[in-house]
Design a protein around this motif. Structure first.
Motif, PDB file in Angstrom:
ATOM      1  N   LEU A   1     100.797 -41.743  36.048  1.00 12.62           N
ATOM      2  CA  LEU A   1     101.142 -40.496  36.722  1.00 12.62           C
ATOM      3  C   LEU A   1      99.916 -39.914  37.415  1.00 12.62           C
ATOM      4  CD1 LEU A   1     102.979 -38.103  37.368  1.00 12.62           C
ATOM      5  CD2 LEU A   1     102.417 -37.159  35.112  1.00 12.62           C
TER       6      LEU A   1
ATOM      7  N   THR B   1      98.658 -36.639  39.559  1.00 11.92           N
ATOM      8  CA  THR B   1      99.078 -35.251  39.765  1.00 11.92           C
ATOM      9  C   THR B   1      98.070 -34.509  40.638  1.00 11.92           C
ATOM     10  OG1 THR B   1      97.953 -34.496  37.758  1.00 11.92           O
ATOM     11  CG2 THR B   1     100.246 -35.188  37.535  1.00 11.92           C
TER      12      THR B   1
ATOM     13  N   ARG C   1     106.368 -33.719  39.316  1.00 11.56           N
ATOM     14  CA  ARG C   1     105.020 -34.286  39.349  1.00 11.56           C
ATOM     15  C   ARG C   1     103.967 -33.324  38.786  1.00 11.56           C
ATOM     16  NH1 ARG C   1     102.742 -38.629  41.340  1.00 11.56           N
ATOM     17  NH2 ARG C   1     104.667 -39.213  42.409  1.00 11.56           N
ATOM     18  N   SER C   2     103.652 -32.270  39.492  1.00  7.40           N
ATOM     19  CA  SER C   2     102.502 -31.431  39.148  1.00  7.40           C
ATOM     20  C   SER C   2     102.938 -30.092  38.548  1.00  7.40           C
ATOM     21  CB  SER C   2     101.649 -31.186  40.398  1.00  7.40           C
ATOM     22  OG  SER C   2     101.264 -32.406  41.001  1.00  7.40           O
ATOM     23  N   ARG C   3     102.036 -29.482  37.798  1.00  6.95           N
ATOM     24  CA  ARG C   3     102.315 -28.192  37.176  1.00  6.95           C
ATOM     25  C   ARG C   3     102.524 -27.124  38.256  1.00  6.95           C
ATOM     26  NH1 ARG C   3      97.754 -26.393  34.971  1.00  6.95           N
ATOM     27  NH2 ARG C   3      98.830 -24.781  33.775  1.00  6.95           N
TER      28      ARG C   3
ATOM     29  N   ARG D   1     107.574 -28.025  36.830  1.00  5.69           N
ATOM     30  CA  ARG D   1     106.975 -29.080  37.634  1.00  5.69           C
ATOM     31  C   ARG D   1     107.444 -28.939  39.076  1.00  5.69           C
ATOM     32  NH1 ARG D   1     102.789 -32.198  35.379  1.00  5.69           N
ATOM     33  NH2 ARG D   1     102.999 -31.898  33.120  1.00  5.69           N
TER      34      ARG D   1
ATOM     35  N   ASN E   1     105.573 -32.856  45.350  1.00  6.42           N
ATOM     36  CA  ASN E   1     104.389 -32.803  46.201  1.00  6.42           C
ATOM     37  C   ASN E   1     104.579 -33.684  47.427  1.00  6.42           C
ATOM     38  OD1 ASN E   1     102.976 -32.801  43.089  1.00  6.42           O
ATOM     39  ND2 ASN E   1     102.399 -31.174  44.497  1.00  6.42           N
TER      40      ASN E   1
ATOM     41  N   ARG F   1     110.328 -38.518  41.270  1.00  9.14           N
ATOM     42  CA  ARG F   1     109.762 -37.179  41.082  1.00  9.14           C
ATOM     43  C   ARG F   1     110.077 -36.248  42.244  1.00  9.14           C
ATOM     44  NH1 ARG F   1     106.729 -37.665  36.575  1.00  9.14           N
ATOM     45  NH2 ARG F   1     106.049 -39.779  36.063  1.00  9.14           N
TER      46      ARG F   1
ATOM     47  N   ASP G   1     109.408 -36.328  45.454  1.00 10.05           N
ATOM     48  CA  ASP G   1     108.317 -36.011  46.362  1.00 10.05           C
ATOM     49  C   ASP G   1     108.674 -36.315  47.810  1.00 10.05           C
ATOM     50  OD1 ASP G   1     106.438 -35.255  44.363  1.00 10.05           O
ATOM     51  OD2 ASP G   1     106.095 -37.366  43.897  1.00 10.05           O
TER      52      ASP G   1
END
Length: 675
Positions: free
Chosen positions: A414, A416, A428-430, A487, A490, A525, A527
């Motif tokens: 992963l 991020t 994906r990301s916080r 999450r 991105n 995810r 994206d």
């Protein structure tokens, strides 16, 4: 598309329709027109849940109703679910105004309650958050919704026709969600000039006189409404014989679909099609039509497979002999089934009389099924990838090399974006999100209410406010909404070195496999992805940022390798794309993945220019990962130096896989790894 919509309104238990098609193909127009031709429904005047007064088994949270309760007849509702809807809006929740002002716990119905006995339409369903799609499909399958939240316990009927439309170029639904839709159809604009001209002619006629245009087709609409009503009444009388049921099971097993949902949906669709055609028995033609609508999207084995069905195999499985039916009552008509819902002639600008009588007959093969859309250069199955002629070249040459295919994708580690974002929901990301773990509260009127924080904010002000009895006096400035961490999706921008220095077949296969694996991870995810390649004299934006990961995978698969290495050009092109996307959507945080061995060969000062370009790119403060494609016993470590200038994570291509994280390989330096 018209047939699929009609069949699912005849038998809503089929599970809805997903319409996939390019932009400008009247997907939304067709769905919105469907409600106008459906039979009206009767409801209680004071019932927010629209139960059927003629069904004694139906219950409503607003009931029970007296025998003399007022009953109204109204048109079928078309409820549109916006992509940005929250779970509270879909399911319903506590009525906040009454809870805060009166201290009453009352349920405020959501969109699922409003759509009962109607149509729930989701445009761009592929952009809807996965948990909401799951929620809708569960409700469509069960026919009921149970709400246990915010001190409210409510159960109500939610029997609706779920219709989703989407443009595959903007991203696909996950195969698990595709399988939950009963039927799927592909639509494309006609390529015949006469048909296109007829579409324009009718559209312009409608713009000039909408009322008059509608009057011309009023009789056809009324006839279609009557036919749908007749088919609904006839549905319980259709017999699904043992031979037909076994044939459905044989077809589903032969196409290797997962689970038994395909068998159930195909059987329900075949029964609905028989009712639509006025038959009392499911025939071979009904099974064929049902299979063409219910199986194509269930054959996808991975996210990059295009939906489709081998009609030759289907005809082979069905055979030439008709199923042994019960003797039909009355004379047997000998026409082919007519599934068209409107005028057939391209040049017919006026209404024509539909044939509403029962139709049957031997299946004549592919002509009975939906006509194939014309060849579309954007569809993978309709065109062969352009293969450049294989040529050999050295690392410093400018001639193209071989097209090397990727191996099977694997689960990657992963990657991020640093920090905490506020982008669209993803995996994906916080990020701060509408759903997820509650991490605090803030003022505002959008989001879910944080009741404890609201009461705490009001508690210190009670002495200065007028209170009724012992109730807490609340004001609008006391409201606090929950801050949640979830999450986000991105923009994953790939900048791939396709030069001669990367063109060794084994090394390029490794690189393409790593990028393909990261693309599949981006698909899961949610994206947005873009693809830049650099080779020869310059860099090229092969795929502008898009949600269609499938197109990116196809472009990567067709990517040739060879020529010089314009590394500086690739980095500058990445900077340009990132700056442009930042202006378009400041909330969409990018992740740049540079895939290269770091060897710049496009001139005497190539290395210096590459480092200057890297410094410029580093100034954008974008989270970057350098995937190092260098291999062999002698390594120069240029990608490591590039990563240092970019402020990026350095990741050898062999360590992109998630399994590499647990490998006991020493990762302290490229030299020690090669040793």
């Amino acid at each position: 598309m018209g047939l699929a919509l009609v069949l699912t309104t005849i038998a809503p238990e089929i599970g809805g329709v997903l319409v996939r098609g390019e932009k400008g193909t009247a997907k939304s127009t067709t769905v919105r027109a469907l409600a106008a031709v459906l039979p009206p429904v009767s409801v209680y005047a004071d019932d927010r849940f629209s139960i059927d007064p003629a069904d004694p088994a139906s219950t409503s949270p607003d009931g029970p109703f007296d025998a003399d309760a007022e009953v109204l007849t109204r048109s079928v509702r078309l409820v549109e679910l916006p992509v940005g809807a929250t779970e509270d809006r879909v399911l319903g929740s506590l009525h906040l105004e009454k809870a805060l002002s009166q201290g009453a716990v009352e349920y405020e119905p959501g969109l699922l309650a409003r759509s009962h006995r109607g149509i729930l339409y989701v445009d761009e369903v592929n952009l809807l958050h996965d948990h909401l799609v799951d929620l809708l499909l569960d409700a469509a399958a069960m026919g009921r919704v149970t709400i246990e939240r915010d001190g409210v316990s409510v159960e109500h009927a939610a029997r609706f026709v779920l219709i989703g439309t989407m443009n595959p170029e903007e991203g696909e639904l996950r195969p698990q969600l595709l399988d939950r839709f009963g039927l799927t159809v592909e639509v494309a604009a006609p390529r015949e000039p006469a048909l296109r001209a007829e579409v324009v002619r009718r559209r312009m006629a409608f713009d000039l006189d909408p009322a008059g245009f509608g009057d011309r087709y009023r009789d056809l609409d009324r006839a279609l409404t009557e036919r749908v009503s007749t088919a609904r009444d006839h549905l319980p009388k259709v017999r699904l014989g043992e031979a037909a049921l076994l044939k459905i099971a044989e077809v589903c097993a032969a196409f290797e679909v997962d689970g038994l949902r395909a068998d159930i949906v195909t059987a329900r669709t075949a029964v609905a099609h028989a009712a639509w055609q006025g038959r009392d028995e499911v025939t071979r033609a009904d099974i064929r039509r049902a299979a063409l609508l219910s199986l194509p999207h269930r054959r996808r084995r991975n996210p990059f497979d295009a939906p489709g069905l081998d009609e030759d195999l289907l005809d082979q499985l069905l055979g030439d002999d008709e199923l042994p039916p019960e003797p039909p009552e009355g004379p047997a008509p000998d026409d082919e089934p007519d599934d068209e819902l409107g005028p057939e002639s391209a040049g017919d600008s006026g209404p024509s009389e539909p044939d509403l009588g029962p139709e049957s007959g031997e299946d004549s093969g592919p002509s009975e099924g939906p006509s194939e859309p014309p060849s579309d250069p954007g569809r993978q199955e309709d065109r062969a990838p352009e293969q450049p002629e294989p040529m050999t070249s050295g690392p410093g040459g400018d001639q193209p090399g071989d097209v090397v295919k990727a191996a099977a994708a694997y689960k990657p580690r992963l990657l991020t974006v640093d920090g905490l974002g506020e982008g669209a929901a993803g995996k994906r990301s916080r990020a701060l999100a509408r759903s997820g773990r509650r991490v605090g509260a803030t003022t505002g009127d959008s989001g879910s209410l944080h009741l404890v924080e609201t009461l705490m904010a009001a508690a210190g002000k009670q002495s200065t406010r007028e209170r009724v009895g012992t109730r807490v006096a609340l004001r609008s400035d006391d409201l606090r909404v929950a801050v949640r961490e979830g999450r986000e999706a991105n923009l994953v921008l790939f900048c791939v070195d396709a030069s001669g220095s990367m063109a060794a077949r084994k090394r390029m296969t490794q690189v393409k496999t790593a990028v393909l694996s990261l693309l599949m991870d981006a698909y899961r995810r949610r994206d947005k992805v873009g693809l830049i390649t650099f080779r020869g004299a310059d860099a090229e934006l092969v795929l502008p940022p898009t949600h269609s990961v499938e197109i990116a995978a196809r472009r990567l698969d067709e990517l040739p390798a060879g020529g010089r290495t314009p590394l500086a050009g690739g980095l500058l092109e990445a900077a340009t794309v990132l700056q442009r996307e930042r202006l378009r959507d400041p909330r969409l945080r990018p992740l740049l993945v540079v895939v290269t061995d770091g060897r710049a060969t496009d001139g005497a000062d190539a290395v210096a220019r590459s480092l200057r370009a890297a410094e410029h790119l580093a100034g954008l403060r974008v989270t970057t990962v350098v995937v190092d494609g260098e291999s062999g016993p002698l390594r120069l470590g240029l990608a490591v130096r590039l990563a240092e200038v970019l402020g990026a994570e350095h990741l050898p291509v062999t360590e992109v896989t998630a399994e590499a994280l647990t490998s006991p390989v020493d990762r302290t330096s490229p030299v020690r790894r090669s040793a």
